[in-house]
Design a protein around this motif. Structure first.
Motif, PDB file in Angstrom:
ATOM      1  N   PHE A 508      -2.551  15.856  -4.390  1.00  0.00           N
ATOM      2  CA  PHE A 508      -2.007  14.470  -4.735  1.00  0.00           C
ATOM      3  C   PHE A 508      -1.743  13.766  -3.162  1.00  0.00           C
ATOM      4  CE2 PHE A 508       1.365  11.294  -5.186  1.00  0.00           C
ATOM      5  CZ  PHE A 508       0.583  10.239  -5.481  1.00  0.00           C
ATOM      6  N   HIS A 509      -1.980  12.650  -2.727  1.00  0.00           N
ATOM      7  CA  HIS A 509      -1.438  12.408  -1.301  1.00  0.00           C
ATOM      8  C   HIS A 509      -0.996  10.826  -1.670  1.00  0.00           C
ATOM      9  CE1 HIS A 509      -1.563  10.520   2.807  1.00  0.00           C
ATOM     10  NE2 HIS A 509      -1.083  11.891   3.028  1.00  0.00           N
ATOM     11  N   PHE A 510      -0.134  10.410  -1.166  1.00  0.00           N
ATOM     12  CA  PHE A 510       0.564   9.118  -1.202  1.00  0.00           C
ATOM     13  C   PHE A 510       0.945   8.671   0.135  1.00  0.00           C
ATOM     14  CE2 PHE A 510       4.132   5.997  -1.321  1.00  0.00           C
ATOM     15  CZ  PHE A 510       3.761   5.209  -2.362  1.00  0.00           C
ATOM     16  N   SER A 511       0.781   7.267   0.378  1.00  0.00           N
ATOM     17  CA  SER A 511       0.973   6.767   1.679  1.00  0.00           C
ATOM     18  C   SER A 511       1.063   5.142   1.395  1.00  0.00           C
ATOM     19  CB  SER A 511      -0.315   6.881   2.677  1.00  0.00           C
ATOM     20  OG  SER A 511      -1.394   6.416   2.251  1.00  0.00           O
ATOM     21  N   GLU A 512       1.404   4.315   2.452  1.00  0.00           N
ATOM     22  CA  GLU A 512       1.687   3.077   2.400  1.00  0.00           C
ATOM     23  C   GLU A 512       1.296   2.379   3.552  1.00  0.00           C
ATOM     24  OE1 GLU A 512       3.955   1.591   4.683  1.00  0.00           O
ATOM     25  OE2 GLU A 512       4.547   3.579   5.608  1.00  0.00           O
ATOM     26  N   GLN A 513       0.728   1.140   3.255  1.00  0.00           N
ATOM     27  CA  GLN A 513       0.255   0.136   4.361  1.00  0.00           C
ATOM     28  C   GLN A 513       1.024  -1.181   4.030  1.00  0.00           C
ATOM     29  OE1 GLN A 513      -4.042   0.302   4.529  1.00  0.00           O
ATOM     30  NE2 GLN A 513      -4.049   2.347   4.700  1.00  0.00           N
ATOM     31  N   ILE A 514       2.315  -1.086   4.087  1.00  0.00           N
ATOM     32  CA  ILE A 514       2.906  -2.331   3.614  1.00  0.00           C
ATOM     33  C   ILE A 514       3.259  -3.046   5.016  1.00  0.00           C
ATOM     34  CG2 ILE A 514       5.409  -3.096   3.005  1.00  0.00           C
ATOM     35  CD1 ILE A 514       3.507  -2.466   0.756  1.00  0.00           C
ATOM     36  N   HIS A 515       2.979  -4.357   4.862  1.00  0.00           N
ATOM     37  CA  HIS A 515       3.018  -5.365   6.227  1.00  0.00           C
ATOM     38  C   HIS A 515       4.315  -6.333   5.551  1.00  0.00           C
ATOM     39  CE1 HIS A 515      -0.159  -3.426   8.109  1.00  0.00           C
ATOM     40  NE2 HIS A 515      -0.957  -3.814   7.108  1.00  0.00           N
ATOM     41  N   GLY A 516       5.065  -6.757   6.609  1.00  0.00           N
ATOM     42  CA  GLY A 516       5.896  -7.583   6.339  1.00  0.00           C
ATOM     43  C   GLY A 516       7.014  -7.418   5.266  1.00  0.00           C
ATOM     44  N   GLY A 517       7.404  -6.022   5.029  1.00  0.00           N
ATOM     45  CA  GLY A 517       8.603  -5.930   4.303  1.00  0.00           C
ATOM     46  C   GLY A 517       8.371  -6.431   2.788  1.00  0.00           C
ATOM     47  N   ALA A 518       7.113  -6.333   2.276  1.00  0.00           N
ATOM     48  CA  ALA A 518       6.738  -6.803   0.784  1.00  0.00           C
ATOM     49  C   ALA A 518       7.409  -5.977   0.095  1.00  0.00           C
ATOM     50  CB  ALA A 518       5.386  -6.871   0.651  1.00  0.00           C
ATOM     51  N   VAL A 519       7.645  -4.414   0.262  1.00  0.00           N
ATOM     52  CA  VAL A 519       8.123  -3.539  -0.536  1.00  0.00           C
ATOM     53  C   VAL A 519       9.514  -3.116   0.448  1.00  0.00           C
ATOM     54  CG1 VAL A 519       8.095  -1.395  -1.974  1.00  0.00           C
ATOM     55  CG2 VAL A 519       6.360  -3.338  -2.243  1.00  0.00           C
ATOM     56  N   PRO A 520      10.467  -2.909   0.158  1.00  0.00           N
ATOM     57  CA  PRO A 520      11.548  -2.344   1.350  1.00  0.00           C
ATOM     58  C   PRO A 520      11.208  -0.805   1.412  1.00  0.00           C
ATOM     59  CG  PRO A 520      12.381  -3.830  -0.027  1.00  0.00           C
ATOM     60  CD  PRO A 520      11.359  -3.848  -0.763  1.00  0.00           C
ATOM     61  N   LYS A 521      11.316  -0.384   2.649  1.00  0.00           N
ATOM     62  CA  LYS A 521      11.179   1.164   2.617  1.00  0.00           C
ATOM     63  C   LYS A 521      11.821   2.078   1.731  1.00  0.00           C
ATOM     64  CE  LYS A 521      10.607   2.015   6.923  1.00  0.00           C
ATOM     65  NZ  LYS A 521      10.733   2.391   8.374  1.00  0.00           N
TER      66      LYS A 521
END
Length: 687
Positions: A508-521
């Motif tokens: 399993f691999h998880f990553s994020e491509q969040i822009h503009g802080g839609a979900v806080p880190k």
């Protein structure tokens, strides 16, 4: 044979430990009992071996039989090792500590390959051994023919020490080729010396010369005497026999009938004069002759009344009852020393160098551990067991019939595994299953019978659960939203996940491509944890593997969002994604290596193919004449009872080794059956 000891040659003396082993049903236990009776340790007809309820129920040895006797002033301890491959693992813990072995055999072509397994183990240990050709009273081949049949099983030359005397096709006695004396068997008694029959003189000279020629291969002086037609002195012959046996250059062949006690006295005298003692064994083990007293545990026995007994070989020095000893786990005190004879114990005040005695109540000592007699000086020598048990080839899932016996079951299994290191118990948390693993169907059956008879624990058993997994075939996007308002602060988490398959074995691999802080880190790890939660059980009912999840977008609430809320959102999003992504079932596949006699390898390959096995190739088993090996890939679901079928097809000699190799897609009817069985189990509350 008369009671007078006519054998020449230097005698070792001192307590000795002798193993009796050989293929299944060759008469080892009968010989064990006959040796003890002839040595005067028990009366004729006394039951000394296979006394456990399990051995009697199955009419076979299911554990080592142990007995000690004093013969003409020398102390011998005999250990009769079971012949069935399912119980022969006891040889691994015993043979390194014995001084010599008697291999009981028959002139039976079906037992040559099992005999080869026994002899190879002795050869690799460098352990001197005699062959006892049993059941001579029912033999249909000559000793010369028997030698020719048996020799391929041994890398060491076999040398006949006797020739039979025949009357009307029945062996009535023998001529000892070293002593040049003839003997007539007497039922359950020592044989009687007679003159060598006139008609056998020429044959005796021929067989004796053949024996001397073999000895002369390793003795130039004897070779020169034979070439010059000089009769070698008898003591020189016995010296050569002893030296070449101890050096592993020859394997002497004796014969007789254990059932009738025929040939037993001659075998005892050969042991007395030719078997090495503990000094040779100590040297073979790399143990220095000087130092504090040292013993090694060769078997552990849990008795109902006497507690734990550690059957130990004293390699150096002496031990006394009550003496502190150092085991690898710390200092303990010997509580009783006992000599074993069948099921009886006789108390001893001292264990001398070379003795094999049971040390009482050493709770922390394990089979294979070394025990030092001086706790202050022996820390370096009080070593843990180096015993490597054979890999298991059969398994059962089990649970106590009565739930209140669950703790009792755990304790009983611990004691049985302490006695028998070839057993394993595995608690698989992911499957909520306890598995018992061992060397075959009978090995585990006997273990379950011991659980019931000795510990009062009965169990339910079934085939072990196969650890199926599932994965997905296509990429999808899914939104996971968790919103709850119940007064005060609410709960809010919202995620958009892109979920897709990965290569097999990548996990399993998880990553994020969040822009503009839609979900806080700070919530990323909670979303990942929620995805992992959802993967614990996919749409087909099995753990999900080899998937990636990318957090693409989402939203949050400054007051109501929390780690818990985003974990819940991640779980919802992943669950919905898996339901849309075309789940596929994966089954574990093992890499299997099958070893079998060359003449049986075609039957073995048919068995593997019939179990959905993919045969990768064949080849000779390196260093094993007449054996082949086969490499294959087999689904774990097809492994149940493989060892039973394989041994049945190879006269009890075949075996396999297996390890996990990969997960493979399972489709069609088999996949539907597995998924249906899983759904039914969930419906019945089985998890």
């Amino acid at each position: 044979m008369s009671g007078t000891d006519h054998t020449l040659g230097a005698r070792i003396g001192g307590p000795r430990l002798i193993a009796i082993l050989g293929p299944f049903q060759t008469g080892k236990t009968k010989l064990f009992e006959a040796l003890l009776v002839r040595a005067g340790a028990a009366r004729e007809g006394a039951a000394l071996g296979d006394l456990s309820p399990e051995a009697r129920a199955h009419q076979m040895s299911v554990e080592a039989n142990i007995g000690s006797a004093d013969y003409l002033g020398d102390q011998f301890t005999f250990i009769d090792i079971p012949g069935s491959l399912e119980f022969s693992h006891e040889a691994r813990q015993t043979l390194p500590l014995v001084d010599a072995a008697i291999v009981v055999c028959e002139a039976d072509p079906r037992k040559i390959f099992p005999l080869q397994l026994v002899l190879r183990e002795l050869e690799e240990l460098g352990l001197p051994h005699f062959l006892f050709l049993n059941k001579i009273d029912t033999a249909v081949t000559s000793v010369r023919e028997a030698l020719a049949m048996l020799q391929p099983a041994s890398r060491t030359p076999l040398i006949a020490r006797q020739m039979p005397l025949w009357k009307n096709g029945v062996a009535i006695g023998f001529i000892d080729l070293a002593l040049e004396r003839a003997y007539v068997y007497r039922e359950h008694s020592t044989s009687e010396i007679i003159e060598i029959p006139a008609g056998e003189t020429a044959h005796e000279k021929e067989e004796r010369y053949s024996m001397l020629e073999r000895l002369a291969d390793y003795d130039d002086e004897l070779m020169e005497e034979l070439i010059a037609d000089i009769e070698p002195p008898r003591d020189q012959i016995f010296d050569d026999l002893s030296k070449e046996l101890r050096a592993g250059l020859v394997v002497p062949l004796f014969f007789g009938s254990a059932e009738r006690g025929a040939g037993v006295t001659r075998l005892l005298k050969a042991l007395r004069h030719e078997a090495p003692g503990v000094a040779t064994t100590r040297e073979r083990l790399g143990v220095a002759p000087e130092g504090p007293a040292l013993a090694q545990v060769l078997r552990t026995i849990h008795t109902s009344h006497g507690g734990k007994l550690s059957l130990s070989r004293v390699l150096r020095g002496n031990f006394v009852d009550g003496q502190p000893v150092l085991s690898p786990e710390g200092e303990e005190k010997i509580s009783g020393l006992s000599r074993l004879l069948g099921g009886a114990l006789s108390k001893q005040g001292e264990a001398r160098e070379g003795d094999t005695l049971a040390f009482g109540r050493l709770e922390h000592a394990k089979t294979g551990d070394r025990l030092s007699g001086d706790p202050r000086l022996g820390a370096k020598e009080a070593t843990k067991s180096e015993l490597i048990p054979p890999p298991p080839v059969h398994a059962l899932a089990l649970k106590a019939k009565d739930r209140k016996d669950e703790m009792k079951l755990a304790g009983a299994l611990a004691k049985l595994i302490d006695e028998d290191p070839a057993l394993q118990c595995v608690n698989d948390q992911s499957l909520s299953e306890t598995r018992l693993l061992g060397q075959g169907e009978m090995h585990l059956r006997v273990t379950l019978e011991r659980l019931a008879s000795r510990f009062g624990v009965t169990v339910e058993t079934r085939k072990p659960t196969v650890a199926y997994k599932e994965t997905i075939r296509k990429r999808v996007q899914s939104r996971g939203r968790h919103k709850k308002q119940s007064g005060g602060h609410g709960q809010f988490g919202d995620v958009l996940l892109a979920v897709g398959p990965r290569e097999r074995g990548e996990g399993f691999h998880f990553s994020e491509q969040i822009h503009g802080g839609a979900v806080p880190k700070q919530y990323f790890s909670s979303v990942e944890a929620g995805c992992v939660d959802a993967m614990g059980q996919g749409p087909l009912g099995f753990p999900v593997v080899d998937v990636e999840a990318v957090l693409m977008d989402g939203s949050f609430h400054t007051v109501d969002s929390s780690d818990m809320a985003f974990r819940a959102a991640g779980r919802v999003g992943m669950s919905e994604a898996l339901a849309q992504a075309e789940s596929v079932l994966l089954e574990p596949v093992l890499a299997v290596t099958v070893y079998a006699p060359s003449e049986d390898i075609s039957r073995a390959s048919a068995i593997v193919s019939g179990r959905r096995g993919q045969i990768l190739g064949f080849g000779p088993r390196e260093g094993w004449e007449g054996w082949d090996k086969m490499e294959a890939l087999m689904p774990e679901a097809e492994m149940d009872n493989l060892i039973v079928e394989l041994r049945s097809a190879t006269s009890g000699a075949g075996f396999y080794e297996a390890r996990f190799d990969h997960l493979a897609e399972l489709t069609g009817r088999l996949a539907r059956d597995v998924a249906a069985a899983r759904a039914a189990a969930k419906g019945n509350g089985a998890g």
